[in-house]
Design a protein around this motif. Structure first.
Motif, PDB file in Angstrom:
ATOM      1  N   ASN A   1       4.529   3.919 -13.619  1.00 38.68           N
ATOM      2  CA  ASN A   1       5.113   5.319 -13.330  1.00 38.68           C
ATOM      3  C   ASN A   1       5.994   5.418 -12.308  1.00 38.68           C
ATOM      4  N   ASP A   2       6.961   6.132 -12.254  1.00 41.81           N
ATOM      5  CA  ASP A   2       8.270   6.031 -11.379  1.00 41.81           C
ATOM      6  C   ASP A   2       7.489   6.157  -9.839  1.00 41.81           C
ATOM      7  N   ALA A   3       6.808   7.158  -9.517  1.00 39.40           N
ATOM      8  CA  ALA A   3       6.275   7.298  -8.234  1.00 39.40           C
ATOM      9  C   ALA A   3       5.387   6.228  -7.801  1.00 39.40           C
ATOM     10  N   GLU A   4       4.494   5.566  -8.741  1.00 37.84           N
ATOM     11  CA  GLU A   4       3.763   4.347  -8.082  1.00 37.84           C
ATOM     12  C   GLU A   4       4.762   3.405  -7.846  1.00 37.84           C
ATOM     13  N   ILE A   5       5.709   3.191  -8.581  1.00 39.41           N
ATOM     14  CA  ILE A   5       6.668   2.100  -8.234  1.00 39.41           C
ATOM     15  C   ILE A   5       7.308   2.219  -7.073  1.00 39.41           C
ATOM     16  N   GLY A   6       7.761   3.647  -6.619  1.00 45.53           N
ATOM     17  CA  GLY A   6       8.380   3.863  -5.529  1.00 45.53           C
ATOM     18  C   GLY A   6       7.505   3.530  -4.485  1.00 45.53           C
ATOM     19  N   ALA A   7       6.078   3.761  -4.427  1.00 46.22           N
ATOM     20  CA  ALA A   7       5.209   3.549  -3.405  1.00 46.22           C
ATOM     21  C   ALA A   7       4.887   2.093  -3.331  1.00 46.22           C
ATOM     22  N   LEU A   8       5.188   1.227  -4.557  1.00 44.97           N
ATOM     23  CA  LEU A   8       5.222  -0.227  -4.075  1.00 44.97           C
ATOM     24  C   LEU A   8       6.314  -0.782  -3.362  1.00 44.97           C
ATOM     25  N   ALA A   9       7.514  -0.114  -3.603  1.00 44.04           N
ATOM     26  CA  ALA A   9       8.618  -0.673  -3.198  1.00 44.04           C
ATOM     27  C   ALA A   9       8.480  -0.313  -1.466  1.00 44.04           C
ATOM     28  N   GLU A  10       8.197   0.956  -1.130  1.00 46.54           N
ATOM     29  CA  GLU A  10       8.137   1.323   0.214  1.00 46.54           C
ATOM     30  C   GLU A  10       7.232   0.423   1.177  1.00 46.54           C
ATOM     31  N   HIS A  11       6.069   0.164   0.230  1.00 45.36           N
ATOM     32  CA  HIS A  11       5.208  -0.527   0.977  1.00 45.36           C
ATOM     33  C   HIS A  11       5.635  -1.984   1.115  1.00 45.36           C
ATOM     34  N   LEU A  12       6.287  -2.441   0.306  1.00 44.79           N
ATOM     35  CA  LEU A  12       6.623  -4.255   0.598  1.00 44.79           C
ATOM     36  C   LEU A  12       8.054  -4.141   1.465  1.00 44.79           C
ATOM     37  N   ARG A  13       8.843  -3.257   1.042  1.00 47.01           N
ATOM     38  CA  ARG A  13      10.102  -3.343   1.539  1.00 47.01           C
ATOM     39  C   ARG A  13      10.612  -2.281   2.215  1.00 47.01           C
ATOM     40  N   GLY A  14      10.065  -1.149   2.518  1.00 46.87           N
ATOM     41  CA  GLY A  14      10.568   0.155   2.856  1.00 46.87           C
ATOM     42  C   GLY A  14       9.942   0.632   4.253  1.00 46.87           C
ATOM     43  N   ALA A  15       9.859   2.134   4.278  1.00 44.55           N
ATOM     44  CA  ALA A  15       9.227   2.834   5.583  1.00 44.55           C
ATOM     45  C   ALA A  15       7.857   2.550   5.755  1.00 44.55           C
ATOM     46  N   ALA A  16       7.159   2.159   4.624  1.00 39.20           N
ATOM     47  CA  ALA A  16       5.611   1.968   4.784  1.00 39.20           C
ATOM     48  C   ALA A  16       5.273   0.343   4.731  1.00 39.20           C
ATOM     49  N   ARG A  17       6.141  -0.198   4.979  1.00 41.26           N
ATOM     50  CA  ARG A  17       6.018  -1.762   5.378  1.00 41.26           C
ATOM     51  C   ARG A  17       4.990  -1.818   6.575  1.00 41.26           C
ATOM     52  N   GLY A  18       3.847  -2.727   6.327  1.00 42.84           N
ATOM     53  CA  GLY A  18       2.963  -2.911   7.190  1.00 42.84           C
ATOM     54  C   GLY A  18       1.822  -1.708   7.285  1.00 42.84           C
ATOM     55  N   SER A  19       2.179  -0.787   6.714  1.00 48.55           N
ATOM     56  CA  SER A  19       0.869   0.184   6.370  1.00 48.55           C
ATOM     57  C   SER A  19       0.126  -0.006   5.222  1.00 48.55           C
ATOM     58  N   GLU A  20      -1.289   0.124   5.426  1.00 49.01           N
ATOM     59  CA  GLU A  20      -2.133  -0.154   4.536  1.00 49.01           C
ATOM     60  C   GLU A  20      -2.708   0.966   3.583  1.00 49.01           C
ATOM     61  N   ASP A  21      -2.590   2.159   3.996  1.00 44.83           N
ATOM     62  CA  ASP A  21      -2.780   3.461   3.281  1.00 44.83           C
ATOM     63  C   ASP A  21      -1.862   4.487   3.123  1.00 44.83           C
ATOM     64  N   VAL A  22      -1.096   4.465   2.273  1.00 41.59           N
ATOM     65  CA  VAL A  22       0.236   5.503   2.121  1.00 41.59           C
ATOM     66  C   VAL A  22       0.101   6.205   0.786  1.00 41.59           C
ATOM     67  N   VAL A  23       0.823   7.326   0.877  1.00 42.46           N
ATOM     68  CA  VAL A  23       1.019   8.244  -0.443  1.00 42.46           C
ATOM     69  C   VAL A  23       2.545   8.386  -0.299  1.00 42.46           C
ATOM     70  N   TYR A  24       3.182   7.999  -1.341  1.00 39.09           N
ATOM     71  CA  TYR A  24       4.651   8.250  -1.573  1.00 39.09           C
ATOM     72  C   TYR A  24       4.812   9.379  -2.515  1.00 39.09           C
ATOM     73  N   VAL A  25       5.772  10.248  -2.203  1.00 34.57           N
ATOM     74  CA  VAL A  25       5.720  11.703  -2.845  1.00 34.57           C
ATOM     75  C   VAL A  25       7.264  11.774  -3.087  1.00 34.57           C
ATOM     76  N   SER A  26       7.721  11.876  -4.718  1.00 36.40           N
ATOM     77  CA  SER A  26       9.268  11.851  -4.712  1.00 36.40           C
ATOM     78  C   SER A  26       9.399  13.189  -5.563  1.00 36.40           C
TER      79      SER A  26
END
Length: 386
Positions: A192-217
């Motif tokens: 799912n595109d939002a799940e993939i967006g969360a993965l991107a943010e977690h590894l390489r974006g605004a959520a890098r270093g955060s363990e509990d994140v919700v990405y909403v697009s």
């Protein structure tokens, strides 16, 4: 880093350590052997053996850093070699498809995109165009692909990439993973595109270093991806993230999902057009331009902000994230509006108060977020096999 299970054979331990080292270099970039030993919890002789083996295979290279300090012998940097492992990233959206060939370390080696309209949005046409464009791009770059990651705006079964439903594409029961895999001949992962967006943010974006994140697009629809304790939350069958279809306004508009008053009917692209007094279906660029033209204190989006706030409060109460990342069209929202939503969440969310506050930030990855996430989805199994 997880540790090998007790009783693992030496070759399994080596493979585990090799994969961990490659993942560290792929996500975090060049590093010295000493840094790798410290971060991975391995002794220097083990790191030397792993790096030497990877260098002999052409997967990494060592070089003297450009900036040197001290008079002693400089520590060599270990660098991943992009063309040693290349994956295909595919971002299928309602209005266009983008593809990119991405090398080890996250470097985009080449890309292409095309618009969708009418018949070209049919699954057969999309799949054919992806395959043909990928072959042309791979030939131009003279690379071999090891895997494929695909982002789709719909309900996707993660085990085999079966698209149960992508309403805004008007797709239903499309075996996308099987069909692409049979044609391209490499492992396929579809999400799912939002799940993939969360993965991107977690590894390489605004959520890098955060363990509990919700990405909403926000696009035509609204979706969400959840990272819980550092891992993607996927649910039964991989079906999760349809937070755009939580009901926030029972007296609201009919939604294409069959319900009424879904969150995306109040904060999706069409809702933005209404709030901005633009015709529904206005070009994306016009919507973004109007959003960015709003001045601080402008109350044009007051009602829109109300519904965005309610949805984010529900998300925070349900998932207790330390960070909510806003993606796609949400990144064009005025900063003072986003700050106001954050203040309201802090006041009205029991969970936010309990955890000391939840940050709300826009995505930092721009239009490439889903491509970056799709590439990372493809690399997950590849890093253990190259």
């Amino acid at each position: 880093m997880s540790t090998p299970t007790a009783g693992a054979r030496p070759d399994e331990v080596r493979r585990h350590n090799r994969t961990a080292l490659l993942r560290r270099l792929h996500v975090d970039g060049p590093s010295t052997r000493a840094e790798l030993a410290t971060e991975l919890g391995l002794n220097r002789s083990t790191i030397k053996a792993l790096v030497d083996g990877l260098a002999e295979s052409g997967i990494v290279q060592e070089r003297v850093p450009r900036a040197r300090s001290g008079a002693g012998r400089p520590s060599l940097l270990v660098l991943p070699q992009p063309q040693a492992a290349v994956v295909l990233a595919v971002d299928i959206r309602v209005e266009q498809v983008a593809i990119a060939l991405v090398g080890l370390g996250g470097e985009m080696l080449g890309r292409n995109r095309w618009n969708l309209h009418g018949r070209t949005r049919e699954p057969d046409e999309v799949i054919t165009h992806i395959v043909e464009s990928t072959r042309v791009l791979a030939e131009e770059l003279d690379v071999k692909t090891f895997g494929v990651g695909v982002s789709v705006p719909g309900v996707v079964r993660r085990s085999d990439g079966f698209v149960h439903e992508a309403p805004n594409l008007r797709w239903r029961d499309v075996p996308l993973g099987d069909r692409l895999g049979a044609t391209l001949g490499v492992p396929i992962r579809v999400g799912n595109d939002a799940e993939i967006g969360a993965l991107a943010e977690h590894l390489r974006g605004a959520a890098r270093g955060s363990e509990d994140v919700v990405y909403v697009s926000a696009d035509i629809g609204v979706g969400a991806g959840v990272i819980s304790d550092g891992a993607a939350l996927r649910g039964t069958g991989g079906y999760i993230g349809e937070l755009g279809h939580m009901v926030v306004n029972p007296a609201g508009r009919d939604c294409h999902c069959g319900s009424r008053g879904c969150w995306e009917t109040e904060v999706g692209e069409l809702a933005m057009c209404r709030a901005l007094s633009l015709p529904e279906g206005s070009p994306r660029g016009a919507v973004v331009a109007e959003l960015r033209a709003l001045r601080p204190g402008d109350d044009t989006l007051a009602e829109f902000r109300r519904w965005l706030t309610i949805g984010v409060i529900n998300i925070v109460n349900a998932f207790s994230p330390e960070l909510v990342v806003l993606g796609d069209l949400f990144t064009a929202l005025p900063r003072d509006l986003v700050d106001a939503v954050g203040l309201e969440v802090g006041k009205r969310s029991l969970v936010s108060r309990a955890i000391g506050g939840t940050r709300i930030l826009p995505s930092t990855l721009g239009a490439d977020g889903k491509l970056i996430g799709a590439a990372e989805l493809a690399f997950e199994p590849v890093l253990g096999t190259v």
